[in-house]
Design an enzyme around this catalytic site. Structure first.
Site, PDB file in Angstrom:
ATOM      1  N   CYS A 157      49.970  41.242  43.620  1.00 31.62           N
ATOM      2  CA  CYS A 157      50.668  40.087  44.150  1.00 31.62           C
ATOM      3  C   CYS A 157      49.757  38.910  44.414  1.00 31.62           C
ATOM      4  O   CYS A 157      50.202  37.864  44.865  1.00 31.62           O
ATOM      5  CB  CYS A 157      51.453  40.476  45.390  1.00 31.62           C
ATOM      6  SG  CYS A 157      52.950  41.362  44.922  1.00 31.62           S
ATOM      7  N   SER A 184      26.302  31.428  33.969  1.00 30.40           N
ATOM      8  CA  SER A 184      27.073  30.374  34.604  1.00 30.40           C
ATOM      9  C   SER A 184      26.320  29.865  35.829  1.00 30.40           C
ATOM     10  O   SER A 184      25.721  30.649  36.567  1.00 30.40           O
ATOM     11  CB  SER A 184      28.433  30.930  35.016  1.00 30.40           C
ATOM     12  OG  SER A 184      29.136  29.967  35.748  1.00 30.40           O
TER      13      SER A 184
END
Lengths: 144, 396
Positions: B325, B199
């Site tokens: 979270c 990438s």
């Protein structure tokens, strides 16, 4: 800007009522198996009224902010009133939380209920709002 | 306030030389590389130059480089293309539990097509045991895919050893090289890989462009259908500006590789020393030697990662966590869990990755902030040395 509103950030960066009350007569801890958060709330109860509250929380921004706001909201409330508080009340008081973070505020509701549940048990009180409440329902207290 | 960026594994800024190389191809040199006139030929030439620049960085031949829309597409193509092309030979794929989701979710999709996938464990240091790869091989195994370096903890996997095992058994070997590219001296021949994903935006190139190295002679099925671009193997008008940028970024990465590695490793080590000397009760996730030079993944005990990140963000410091979270999925880091880390340590982990634009002064500021934040959050935490989380649940 950011994932939380100003009020949430205020409670997160300057949490109110941090610590453990030395003269507490009701302590509740609750851990969320969903995200690993844990809250401890200590209350001072006099004549059926919560006169003081402090907390300690291991958790994300919304868990800390809702813990902080919850300690502010329980102060001055009767046990019956405090038991009626739900996580939605804390979310509303904070002016909202991101959808994926609503569940973090459940921690505060459960910790408060756990503290009052223990207090009621020790003092032989039969409080409406505690029927069927099980403080161990979602958390594994294997070392206690 | 200029942010202090310590998340180079997430993405990197485009270097000025890279941008300068790209600009003309947006405007005056915009021709379709397939067109049969001057500006079309010029675009074609630009793509071939970029192909040779990328090939040179990994010791490949030019014609072994196929441009894709990024690392995710390269992973999808390698695994799906290899599996479908060999489904008459067998249906078994071997990979690891610490791969990027681009790989893991592709394998999950293949399971629905009837392929069987073995997800290997890693040791406590986050490294795959080649012996386990060998033991997992059956007469049905058609593909092995093991990443070169892990994105969360930076651990370098024993690619050459696994490559030798794959070759011995006549099995195709793919490696996700997205994090390793430009940070490790990669030679696809000595690594023994048949395919490798890359990438551009991890090596100071643009987003939306990557490549798959496919060793000459290796045939896999196409997954995109359309025009005859990329030697009839990857359809779609080429991302001309992206390819030019990727080529330039690859050239720069190759030219500066040794200096880059030394510079970021020294900075990373300095950062760790400073943190160790000023904050107690921290530890490093993953092997510190066999590791990407710029990666540091730390456990700040008794403190939750997202809360730490948020305080860092207030101070303009960018780091990352794979913890619950931080995402809408609530799933704790699959990499740290695979290493056998107990849940509360997974939640207390943070990744810092340094890069070419990081300075010692930046790191000093970050350390000072960390000292302050960790102490504040520990005061707030119900946990400490004597009161640990009661659920020392291990998800492995």
């Amino acid at each position: 800007m950011g994932m939380y509103n100003e009020k949430v950030m205020d409670h997160f960066t300057n949490p109110r009522n941090v610590g453990t009350l030395e003269d507490s007569n009701a302590i509740g801890t609750f851990g969320s198996p969903v995200c690993g958060d844990m809250m401890e709330i200590s209350l001072k109860i006099e004549n059926n009224v919560i006169v003081d509250a402090k907390f300690r929380t291991f958790g994300c921004g919304s868990a800390i902010a809702s813990s902080s706001v919850a300690t502010e909201m329980v102060k001055g409330k009767t046990l019956e009133e405090a038991l009626k508080l739900t996580n939605q009340n804390f979310v509303d008081e904070l002016g909202g939380l991101p959808g994926a973070k609503i569940h973090c505020s459940v921690l505060s509701e459960q910790a408060i209920k756990t503290a009052i549940y223990k207090y009621a048990k020790e003092n032989g009180l039969d409080l409406p709002g505690l029927e069927g409440f099980d403080p161990d329902a979602e958390f594994d207290h294997d070392e206690e | 306030m200029k942010p202090i960026y310590l998340d180079y594994s997430a993405t990197t800024p485009v270097k000025q030389e890279v941008l300068d190389a790209m600009i003309p191809y947006f405007t005056e040199k915009f021709g379709n590389p397939s067109s049969l006139y001057g500006i079309g030929f010029a675009s074609k030439d630009a793509i071939e130059l970029a192909r040779s620049q990328v090939a040179a960085l990994i010791g490949a031949e030019d014609r072994e480089i196929y441009f894709t829309s990024g690392g995710t597409e390269a992973d999808n193509w390698a695994v799906i293309g290899a599996a479908r092309s060999r489904k008459n030979k067998g249906n078994h794929i071997i990979t690891t539990k610490i791969e990027h989701h681009a790989l893991l979710h592709t394998c999950k999709a293949l399971e629905k097509e009837g392929f069987v996938v073995t997800y290997l464990d890693v040791d406590d240091n986050g490294i795959v045991d080649p012996a386990q790869v060998k033991n997992a091989i059956t007469d049905q195994t058609i593909l092995i895919s093991v990443m070169f370096a892990n994105n969360e903890i930076g651990t370098l996997q024993p690619i050459a050893e696994i490559g030798a095992i794959a070759k011995e058994n006549g099995i195709l070997f793919h490696s996700d090289g997205v994090q390793a590219l430009g940070n490790v001296d990669i030679d696809v021949r000595s690594a023994g890989v048949d395919m490798m994903s890359m990438s551009a935006h991890k090596i100071y190139g643009p987003k939306g462009i990557g490549a798959l190295y496919i060793r000459k002679g290796v045939v896999i099925e196409n997954i995109l259908f359309g025009g005859g671009q990329e030697n009839k193997r990857r359809a779609g008008t080429e991302n001309l500006t992206g390819i030019v940028g990727f080529g330039k970024a690859a050239e720069l990465a190759g030219k500066n590789l040794n200096d880059h590695i030394k510079q970021v490793r020294d900075l990373r080590n300095y950062f760790l020393e400073q943190i160790r000397s000023r904050i107690d009760d921290i530890s490093v996730n993953g092997d510190l030697e066999k590791r990407l030079p710029g990666n540091l993944n730390l456990i700040f005990n008794y403190v939750e990662g997202e809360a730490l990140l948020l305080h860092l963000d207030i101070r303009g410091i960018c780091a990352s966590t794979g913890s619950a979270c931080s995402s809408a999925s609530f799933s704790p880091s699959h990499v740290l869990s695979a290493m056998g880390l107990p849940l509360e340590k997974v939640y207390s982990s943070l990744r810092f990755t340094v890069g070419d634009f990081t300075t010692k002064e930046d790191l000093d500021l970050v350390v000072a902030s960390l000292v302050e934040i960790v102490s504040k959050l520990r005061e707030l935490s119900p946990f400490d040395k004597d009161h640990r989380m009661q659920s020392t649940q291990v998800l492995r």
